[in-house]
Design an enzyme around this catalytic site. Structure first.
Site, PDB file in Angstrom:
ATOM      1  N   TYR A   9      -5.746 -17.579  -2.111  1.00 50.73           N
ATOM      2  CA  TYR A   9      -5.980 -16.601  -1.047  1.00 50.73           C
ATOM      3  C   TYR A   9      -7.455 -16.600  -0.657  1.00 50.73           C
ATOM      4  O   TYR A   9      -8.341 -16.380  -1.496  1.00 50.73           O
ATOM      5  CB  TYR A   9      -5.564 -15.198  -1.513  1.00 50.73           C
ATOM      6  CG  TYR A   9      -5.344 -14.201  -0.398  1.00 50.73           C
ATOM      7  CD1 TYR A   9      -4.061 -13.896   0.050  1.00 50.73           C
ATOM      8  CD2 TYR A   9      -6.415 -13.557   0.205  1.00 50.73           C
ATOM      9  CE1 TYR A   9      -3.849 -12.971   1.049  1.00 50.73           C
ATOM     10  CE2 TYR A   9      -6.207 -12.629   1.212  1.00 50.73           C
ATOM     11  CZ  TYR A   9      -4.930 -12.346   1.631  1.00 50.73           C
ATOM     12  OH  TYR A   9      -4.724 -11.433   2.633  1.00 50.73           O
ATOM     13  N   ARG A  33       0.832  -1.204   0.000  1.00 50.51           N
ATOM     14  CA  ARG A  33       0.000   0.000   0.000  1.00 50.51           C
ATOM     15  C   ARG A  33       0.872   1.261   0.000  1.00 50.51           C
ATOM     16  O   ARG A  33       0.583   2.243   0.677  1.00 50.51           O
ATOM     17  CB  ARG A  33      -0.956   0.013   1.206  1.00 50.51           C
ATOM     18  CG  ARG A  33      -1.872  -1.187   1.283  1.00 50.51           C
ATOM     19  CD  ARG A  33      -2.801  -1.284   0.077  1.00 50.51           C
ATOM     20  NE  ARG A  33      -3.610  -2.487   0.156  1.00 50.51           N
ATOM     21  CZ  ARG A  33      -3.279  -3.664  -0.362  1.00 50.51           C
ATOM     22  NH1 ARG A  33      -2.139  -3.792  -1.024  1.00 50.51           N
ATOM     23  NH2 ARG A  33      -4.063  -4.707  -0.250  1.00 50.51           N
ATOM     24  N   SER A  82     -11.276  -0.228   3.312  1.00 52.24           N
ATOM     25  CA  SER A  82     -10.444  -0.656   4.441  1.00 52.24           C
ATOM     26  C   SER A  82      -9.772   0.560   5.074  1.00 52.24           C
ATOM     27  O   SER A  82      -8.987   1.249   4.417  1.00 52.24           O
ATOM     28  CB  SER A  82      -9.378  -1.649   3.972  1.00 52.24           C
ATOM     29  OG  SER A  82      -9.978  -2.789   3.406  1.00 52.24           O
ATOM     30  N   GLU A 128      -4.814   2.965   6.370  1.00 53.22           N
ATOM     31  CA  GLU A 128      -4.615   2.883   4.924  1.00 53.22           C
ATOM     32  C   GLU A 128      -5.217   4.116   4.262  1.00 53.22           C
ATOM     33  O   GLU A 128      -4.726   4.590   3.233  1.00 53.22           O
ATOM     34  CB  GLU A 128      -5.269   1.614   4.379  1.00 53.22           C
ATOM     35  CG  GLU A 128      -5.109   1.424   2.895  1.00 53.22           C
ATOM     36  CD  GLU A 128      -5.651   0.092   2.408  1.00 53.22           C
ATOM     37  OE1 GLU A 128      -6.163   0.065   1.275  1.00 53.22           O
ATOM     38  OE2 GLU A 128      -5.588  -0.902   3.147  1.00 53.22           O
TER      39      GLU A 128
END
Length: 344
Positions: free
Chosen positions: A190, A160, A228, A324
């Site tokens: 995943y 990120r 998020s 984030e």
């Protein structure tokens, strides 16, 4: 058209009602020369869809809203090269590539925001990051007026993270060139994608990713949010193993030599914070990683809620969460601690 004292409500998915001293929507590259020539000595903020921004104060500077459009495809022997203008919507690009039978981006479906924002955060999901497909980034240096070409290595991609969050914050991303190999391989190792198996088709992965995200993540058009709010924290292996021993079932993912990545949403959930509210701001009841605006939330309420979440997780697990979401004050990007110091 240059607007003064413009509302930023349409340009942030939290729906916060801050203003900008000056704001312009850029739809043609030709606009940029005259804008640059008429620039003032003021802070600059470049915005796509505003899906990763938390405005904590009126912005005393110029906001450039990137709405440049266009996709150009060059076919090589082993790959397709897509030069995509920065104002294109990311999810629409993912859909278009699948329609054109150019797979590779399906794991990144439904990530909000524009193509121009994608390298800034090095967007990622379900085991895939933009860095894996980025060939080149084209930007306008607002300090010099020059166009700059960045290789993937130049972008200094991290988790990120990229050069555009640090030394190159004053660059407007004009286009991103993506390299999609023709020798496509599915990434289904995943989370919920594992059930698809190694023979999954691109469309199956796309549909599973979309279904999973829609089941967990609130639509910002209905419930204001910026996706998020926190990054998944990295810890050393010894700490990860100790936490797993104390908390059986804790998800842990490899994150390079001697490192492991924890699931921030899991930590917040186990800290008992789902549904917690501070005024109109709340932790989402289904996905603890998302902070939401239930209606009328202020930036201060969101900041105090984020601090509460961070403090509880640190107290219970000894792990520090980092936002984030990009937190902005009146002059540009700041951080949670600086904003909190101004509130106290």
């Amino acid at each position: 058209m240059l607007l003064t004292q413009a509302s930023l409500a349409p340009y942030n998915t939290f729906g916060l009602t801050q203003t900008a001293d000056r704001l312009v929507v850029v739809e043609q590259r030709e606009q940029l020369l005259s804008l640059w020539q008429a620039r003032q000595d003021e802070p600059l903020l470049i915005v796509g869809e505003g899906s990763n921004l938390l405005f904590t104060a009126p912005f005393h500077g110029l906001v450039l809203v990137n709405r440049l459009k266009g996709i150009a495809v060059t076919e090589a022997a082993d790959a397709w090269l897509l030069k995509v203008e920065g104002g294109e919507i990311w999810h629409q690009l993912v859909c278009w590539t699948l329609e054109q039978e150019m797979p590779g981006l399906e794991n990144l479906a439904l990530i909000p925001g524009t193509v121009g924002a994608s390298p800034i955060q090095n967007i990622g999901a379900y085991g895939v990051e933009l860095a894996q497909y980025c060939e080149q980034v084209e930007s306008l240096d607002w300090h010099t007026g020059e166009t700059v070409l960045w290789s993937a290595a130049d972008c200094a991609f991290g988790y990120r993270d990229s050069v555009f969050k640090h030394q190159a914050k004053h660059h407007l991303i004009l286009s991103v060139t993506l390299r999609l190999p023709k020798a496509w391989q599915p990434r289904t190792d995943y989370g919920p994608l594992a059930q698809l198996g190694e023979q999954a088709e691109p469309r199956h992965i796309f549909e599973q990713v979309c279904a999973t995200r829609r089941s967990k993540l609130p639509d910002p058009r209905v419930l204001g949010n910026a996706g998020s709010f926190f990054k998944n924290p990295k810890v050393n292996l010894a700490q990860a193993q100790a936490l797993q021993a104390a908390w059986p079932g804790m998800p842990v993912f490899p994150a390079g030599p001697g490192q492991a990545k924890l699931a921030a949403g899991w930590l917040i959930d186990k800290a008992g914070l789902k549904g917690t509210r501070v005024g109109g701001a709340g932790v989402h009841s289904q996905q603890a990683l998302v902070l939401v605006n239930h209606g009328g939330a202020t930036a201060e309420q969101l900041i105090r809620l984020a601090d509460l979440v961070r403090s509880r997780v640190a107290q219970q697990f000894g792990v520090r969460l980092e936002p984030e979401v990009r937190i902005l004050n009146d002059e540009g990007e700041t951080n949670l601690d600086e904003v909190l110091s101004c509130l106290s």
